[in-house]
Design an enzyme around this catalytic site. Structure first.
Site, PDB file in Angstrom:
ATOM      1  CB  SER A  78      -0.961  -0.028   1.199  1.00 17.88           C
ATOM      2  OG  SER A  78      -1.736  -1.204   1.166  1.00 17.88           O
TER       3      SER A  78
ATOM      4  CE  LYS B 152      -5.435  -1.923   0.326  1.00 19.02           C
ATOM      5  NZ  LYS B 152      -5.438  -0.471   0.073  1.00 19.02           N
TER       6      LYS B 152
ATOM      7  CD  GLN C 274      -8.990   0.457   0.765  1.00 24.98           C
ATOM      8  OE1 GLN C 274      -7.853   0.671   1.198  1.00 24.98           O
ATOM      9  NE2 GLN C 274      -9.192  -0.075  -0.429  1.00 24.98           N
TER      10      GLN C 274
END
Length: 486
Positions: free
Chosen positions: A312, A337, A341
């Site tokens: 991430s 990733k 979000q």
């Protein structure tokens, strides 16, 4: 519903201190006069149920269950199930729902300390899978590794569990233990690992210097991207620069990510002004680029350490340093990733993290499920990837199994030559075990591997793994930076 304003580039709610469940607020659950046999109407043009008709169908199902189900029904569980069902249909492990308790625990995962085993997990192919253990955590001490699949928790199967349900079963109070049944790609059979839970400190940035060949290399390790990480990074970087470093190495190995604004701020401390740190692609296709605001370009060479546990936000920074700064990445391909979000908080304190956008690298590349590749590939010694020893019965001469193979890899890493690593316990392996026992206090020189010997072998190899002299990736990176300075 309130938007919390938190944009997350982390394996959301997957930190081993989280839970599951939750209740959504503000959704009507029924209307007077609805007939039990009424059916929602279909859109004649495309055969799909309209939004209004779809909610009517949900209300009818709710009323029928509450009024007609054979047993008593807790209505709150129906609401929770409805939300979880909608999120499950997305097929996105990063869009998650959290009740009050879980939401609080998720906040703790980005705070200064929490209680648990200290590992980041994710749902991979419907299996609860470890992404990375936090350095120095009980999970790392127990030998858990990236890609380990958790089959059972205290003897109970994780099959059919949600990620959050599994997480709640794993977490617990400091001092208590949990037994995980692990399936590892490199092992032919599952094995059990006992992990004692502990308070996990989350100092997110650590710094030190390494001197080699007359050059001083500053090392900044980012453990996660929490709310205060950018400020911590800036403080530590200023401290290193005041010491007069000749090069800078940033280590994001086993870093699971964190807040998007944190990595953006750090990018502006490293990349030349105007260079793109990250691009965010919105659902409507609009792409918003975040440029660096650094006014004075760094005069010293830089590099970054990455591995399969870098995820991430770690991948954002790695890609930015390589593509926008032309700095080298050393190690292994990262996790992969590439979604972001948004955190939404409901009135009752529960929370939903929903994938709302994708992040793209400085050059516009999408690394989701692909990862960021190193420019200089380097792996660790074999024993860094060895499965933890799980000895139920003493391993002795003529045994032939994975546990013997694991022990042989460990013995070889410790300098006790077992002669082979194929899992067959021969005379040379017995001699290697006896030599280890002879040089270890409180061990009987039997040549067999009982539980006590296995524990000592594990502790000894963990110490070897933590020794900088055995870290090939670190050694390669320091050597590279020294050569760049010269």
């Amino acid at each position: 519903m309130n938007v919390s304003g938190k944009w997350l580039v982390i394996l959301a709610s997957a930190v081993i201190i989280a839970g599951s469940g939750g209740v959504i607020a503000g959704v009507s659950i029924g209307e007077e006069g609805q007939g039990q046999n009424a059916a929602p109407q279909m859109d004649e043009e495309n055969g799909e149920t309209s939004s209004e008709e779809g909610w009517e169908k949900v209300h009818q199902a709710h009323d029928l269950i509450v009024e007609q189900y054979i047993d008593d029904v807790d209505e709150s569980t129906l609401y929770e199930g409805a939300i979880e069902g909608m999120l499950d249909e997305l097929g996105d492990p990063y869009s998650v729902y959290m009740d009050q308790e879980m939401a609080g625990q998720f906040e703790e995962s980005l705070d200064s300390e929490f209680e648990g085993i200290g590992a980041e997990v994710n749902m991979v192919n419907e299996n609860v899978t470890i992404v990375s253990p936090i350095q120095g955590s009980p999970a790392e001490e127990a030998g858990l590794m990236p890609d380990d699949q958790i089959l059972e928790i205290d003897g109970n199967s994780t099959e059919g569990q949600s990620l959050n349900e599994a997480v709640m079963d794993i977490r617990g109070e400091e001092g208590t233990s949990v037994t995980l049944t692990i399936e590892r790609p490199s092992a032919s059979e599952p094995f059990e690992v006992d992990v004692e839970r502990d308070a996990i400190p989350m100092e997110t940035v650590e710094s030190r210097t390494i001197d080699r060949d007359g050059e001083t290399i500053g090392l900044l390790e980012i453990i996660s991207f929490s709310a205060e990480t950018a400020q911590e990074f800036e403080d530590e970087l200023n401290g290193l620069e005041s010491e007069g470093i000749d090069g800078l190495l940033i280590d994001v190995r086993d870093n699971p990510g964190g807040y998007l604004n944190s990595v953006q701020d750090i990018g502006s401390l490293l990349l030349p002004e105007g260079e793109t740190i990250v691009q965010i692609e919105q659902p409507d296709g609009e792409v918003i680029a975040t440029p660096s605001t650094l006014e004075e370009e760094k005069e010293y060479p830089m590099a970054m350490l990455i591995n399969q546990g870098s995820a991430s936000a770690s991948e954002i920074l790695a890609a930015a340093l390589n593509e926008a700064g032309d700095y080298d990445l050393i190690g292994e391909t990262t996790f992969g990733k590439g979604t972001v979000q948004q955190g939404y908080q409901f009135e009752d304190g529960s929370e939903m993290n929903l994938s709302m956008s994708r992040w793209l690298t400085s050059d516009g590349n999408n690394i989701h499920e692909e990862g960021v590749e190193p420019t200089i590939e380097e792996s660790q010694p074999d024993y860094f990837y060895t499965a933890a020893l799980a000895v139920d019965e003493t391993l002795t001469f003529d045994d032939n199994n994975d546990q013997v193979g694991n022990a042989q890899h460990i013995l070889d890493g410790l300098g006790y030559d077992p002669g082979r690593t194929d899992g067959y316990f021969d005379e040379q392996t017995e001699e290697a075990v006896a030599a280890f026992q002879q040089e270890t206090d409180d061990l009987e020189e039997s040549g067999g591997i009982d539980e006590e010997t296995a524990q000592h072998l594990h502790s000894a190899i963990v110490d070897e793994i933590r020794d900088d002299e055995n870290d090939r990736q670190l050694d390669t990176a320091i050597g590279y930076l020294v050569s760049e300075v010269s």
